[in-house]
Scaffold this motif. Structure first.
Motif, PDB file in Angstrom:
ATOM      1  N   ASN A 181     -45.577  27.226 -37.590  1.00  0.00           N
ATOM      2  CA  ASN A 181     -44.616  27.018 -38.661  1.00  0.00           C
ATOM      3  C   ASN A 181     -43.753  28.260 -38.769  1.00  0.00           C
ATOM      4  OD1 ASN A 181     -45.814  24.514 -39.596  1.00  0.00           O
ATOM      5  ND2 ASN A 181     -47.461  25.769 -40.406  1.00  0.00           N
ATOM      6  N   VAL A 203     -43.702  33.613 -37.766  1.00  0.00           N
ATOM      7  CA  VAL A 203     -44.349  32.355 -37.419  1.00  0.00           C
ATOM      8  C   VAL A 203     -45.806  32.403 -37.870  1.00  0.00           C
ATOM      9  CG1 VAL A 203     -42.804  31.818 -35.503  1.00  0.00           C
ATOM     10  CG2 VAL A 203     -44.862  33.137 -35.060  1.00  0.00           C
ATOM     11  N   GLU A 204     -46.269  31.278 -38.332  1.00  0.00           N
ATOM     12  CA  GLU A 204     -47.659  31.121 -38.761  1.00  0.00           C
ATOM     13  C   GLU A 204     -48.329  30.205 -37.752  1.00  0.00           C
ATOM     14  OE1 GLU A 204     -49.544  30.049 -43.010  1.00  0.00           O
ATOM     15  OE2 GLU A 204     -48.324  28.458 -42.113  1.00  0.00           O
ATOM     16  N   GLN A 205     -49.450  30.673 -37.192  1.00  0.00           N
ATOM     17  CA  GLN A 205     -50.146  29.853 -36.204  1.00  0.00           C
ATOM     18  C   GLN A 205     -51.639  30.145 -36.222  1.00  0.00           C
ATOM     19  OE1 GLN A 205     -48.911  30.822 -32.119  1.00  0.00           O
ATOM     20  NE2 GLN A 205     -48.117  32.746 -32.894  1.00  0.00           N
ATOM     21  N   LYS A 251     -41.551  30.752 -40.917  1.00  0.00           N
ATOM     22  CA  LYS A 251     -41.504  31.203 -42.315  1.00  0.00           C
ATOM     23  C   LYS A 251     -40.462  32.312 -42.445  1.00  0.00           C
ATOM     24  CE  LYS A 251     -45.433  29.074 -43.603  1.00  0.00           C
ATOM     25  NZ  LYS A 251     -45.678  28.343 -44.819  1.00  0.00           N
TER      26      LYS A 251
END
Length: 176
Positions: free
Chosen positions: A140, A57-59, A142
């Motif tokens: 997001n 996860v991208e945060q 990924k």
């Protein structure tokens, strides 16, 4: 070599952690001050899909004012079972449930002043579902191949300690 607490002062009690100041007696008879952070602990999940890709996860992370690429993770609620927490965080952050969820290791990230222990799990046999993010959580999902993850590490894109340790475990498990 134990340090015994002589005085204890609660500095802060928060939603995620508490801070205390302890005056301690040292093994040599002297005293010192310890500023301690008490945390319920956390879980993290190395998510590996059917194609041997890792799901991350991208945060945005306010603590260092930048985006971060990490394995799904979250804090334990008071008294919560780590396995249940890992299942919950996996579903909330990725929408996946796992056929297999196995604890691979635990660690203390800052044992000099913080009690937070992180239990790391590996999830396999994924079934897709709906993400259910907390109302203040934006991320997001990924997916990266092994080679892509190694490249992200080499370029310094992945800087989160729990993620780096989980990836290293993944690298070593591939050698077996």
């Amino acid at each position: 070599m134990e340090e015994k607490t002589i005085e204890r002062e609660v500095i802060y009690q928060g939603k995620i952690f508490d801070v205390e100041k302890h005056v301690v007696s040292l093994p040599n008879g002297n005293t010192s001050v310890r500023e301690l952070v008490y945390h319920n602990g956390a879980v993290a999940v190395l998510v590996i899909d059917e194609s041997d890709n890792i799901v991350m996860v991208e945060q945005y992370r306010k603590a260092f004012e930048s985006m971060s690429l990490e394995i799904p993770a979250g804090k334990l609620e008071k008294g919560e079972d780590p396995v249940a927490s890992a299942e919950r965080e996996l579903a909330e952050e990725t929408g996946y449930s796992a056929e297999s969820l196995e604890k691979i290791f635990s660690f203390y990230g800052a044992p000099g002043f913080c009690s937070e222990r992180v239990d790391v799990f590996v999830a396999k046999g994924l079934s897709a579902g709906e993400m259910n993010l907390d109302e203040d959580e934006f991320l997001n999902v990924k997916r990266y191949s092994f080679d892509e993850v190694v490249d992200l590490l080499d370029r310094g894109i992945i800087t989160d300690a729990k993620t780096i340790m989980a990836i290293q475990w993944w690298q070593l498990s591939r050698l077996k």
